[in-house]
Design a protein around this motif. Structure first.
Motif, mmCIF file in Angstrom:
data_model
loop_
_atom_site.group_PDB
_atom_site.id
_atom_site.type_symbol
_atom_site.label_atom_id
_atom_site.label_comp_id
_atom_site.label_asym_id
_atom_site.label_seq_id
_atom_site.Cartn_x
_atom_site.Cartn_y
_atom_site.Cartn_z
ATOM 1 N N ALA A 173 23.872 28.032 6.405
ATOM 2 C CA ALA A 173 24.154 29.127 5.472
ATOM 3 C C ALA A 173 25.345 29.888 6.023
ATOM 4 O O ALA A 173 25.522 29.981 7.240
ATOM 5 N N ALA A 174 26.158 30.436 5.116
ATOM 6 C CA ALA A 174 27.361 31.127 5.566
ATOM 7 C C ALA A 174 27.811 32.174 4.563
ATOM 8 O O ALA A 174 27.510 32.092 3.373
ATOM 9 N N VAL A 175 28.573 33.120 5.093
ATOM 10 C CA VAL A 175 29.344 34.064 4.293
ATOM 11 C C VAL A 175 30.780 33.878 4.742
ATOM 12 O O VAL A 175 31.074 33.916 5.938
ATOM 13 N N TYR A 176 31.665 33.653 3.780
ATOM 14 C CA TYR A 176 33.050 33.348 4.125
ATOM 15 C C TYR A 176 33.996 34.010 3.129
ATOM 16 O O TYR A 176 33.577 34.450 2.054
ATOM 17 N N GLY B 145 35.980 41.823 0.249
ATOM 18 C CA GLY B 145 36.010 42.127 -1.169
ATOM 19 C C GLY B 145 35.868 40.898 -2.051
ATOM 20 O O GLY B 145 35.627 41.014 -3.251
ATOM 21 N N GLU B 146 36.015 39.706 -1.459
ATOM 22 C CA GLU B 146 35.908 38.450 -2.214
ATOM 23 C C GLU B 146 34.982 37.464 -1.512
ATOM 24 O O GLU B 146 34.994 36.279 -1.806
ATOM 25 N N ARG B 147 34.178 37.963 -0.573
ATOM 26 C CA ARG B 147 33.376 37.056 0.253
ATOM 27 C C ARG B 147 32.271 36.393 -0.560
ATOM 28 O O ARG B 147 31.680 37.000 -1.435
ATOM 29 N N GLU B 148 32.046 35.115 -0.233
ATOM 30 C CA GLU B 148 31.046 34.311 -0.932
ATOM 31 C C GLU B 148 29.981 33.826 0.043
ATOM 32 O O GLU B 148 30.233 33.678 1.235
ATOM 33 N N VAL B 149 28.812 33.553 -0.524
ATOM 34 C CA VAL B 149 27.751 32.919 0.255
ATOM 35 C C VAL B 149 27.699 31.446 -0.118
ATOM 36 O O VAL B 149 28.057 31.055 -1.236
ATOM 37 N N THR B 150 27.265 30.657 0.822
ATOM 38 C CA THR B 150 27.027 29.241 0.584
ATOM 39 C C THR B 150 25.867 28.812 1.464
ATOM 40 O O THR B 150 25.608 29.423 2.499
ATOM 41 N N TYR B 151 25.174 27.794 1.027
ATOM 42 C CA TYR B 151 24.073 27.262 1.839
ATOM 43 C C TYR B 151 23.854 25.814 1.468
ATOM 44 O O TYR B 151 24.218 25.363 0.375
#
Length: 156
Positions: A69-72, A76-82
């Motif tokens: 899992a990550a926040v990248y 102001g435009e950060r996204e999560v992914t997993y």
């Protein structure tokens, strides 16, 4: 089931690589690397992101590596992914992992994208407070075509 997040270790990478080459998981995720079987590109990607300011975590279930899992992205435009191993789908692992990640990263808003037909991922995001804010289309490498995607936002 005990779901825990921890920093990514070198020993996690072979597990992530195997998980990223599951054909059903690739199709479901849709937005994947051009060639998930390219180990050199995989290693270069992980080297780059591990050197960045992104928040990267390994997901453990009862001590076993089951995903990441990550926040990248830019402030102001950060996204999560997993990514969760398919053997653990539908068991609450992604929801627990994302909740843990969101507790670590208090900044808002955060964004997420998913294939519009990926109901499992959409459900995880909704359970964690994300709301549909727009739709788009994008080229899905795993499907070899443009598909609909949803953009979801988690606000303060």
């Amino acid at each position: 089931m005990d779901v825990v997040l921890r920093d990514v270790h070198d020993s996690d990478l072979p597990v992530f690589f195997r998980q990223m080459n599951d054909p059903e998981a690739l199709w479901t995720a849709a937005f994947t690397p051009k060639d998930p079987a390219d180990r050199e590109a995989f290693d270069a990607h992980w080297k780059r992101v591990r050197a960045s300011a992104d928040v990267l975590r390994t997901i453990l279930v009862d001590g076993d590596v089951v995903g990441s899992a990550a926040v990248y992205g830019e402030p102001g435009e950060r996204e999560v992914t997993y990514w969760v191993d398919r053997a653990y789908w539908g068991r609450g692992v992604a929801t627990a992992a994302l909740r843990g990640l969101l507790a670590e990263v208090p900044e808002r808003p955060l964004y997420a994208r998913a294939a519009a037909d990926n109901t499992g991922s959409r459900r995880v995001l909704e359970k964690c407070g994300f709301r549909l804010t727009s739709t788009a289309t994008g080229f899905a490498n795993a499907r070899g075509e443009e598909i609909d995607e949803v953009v979801m936002t988690l606000r303060g």
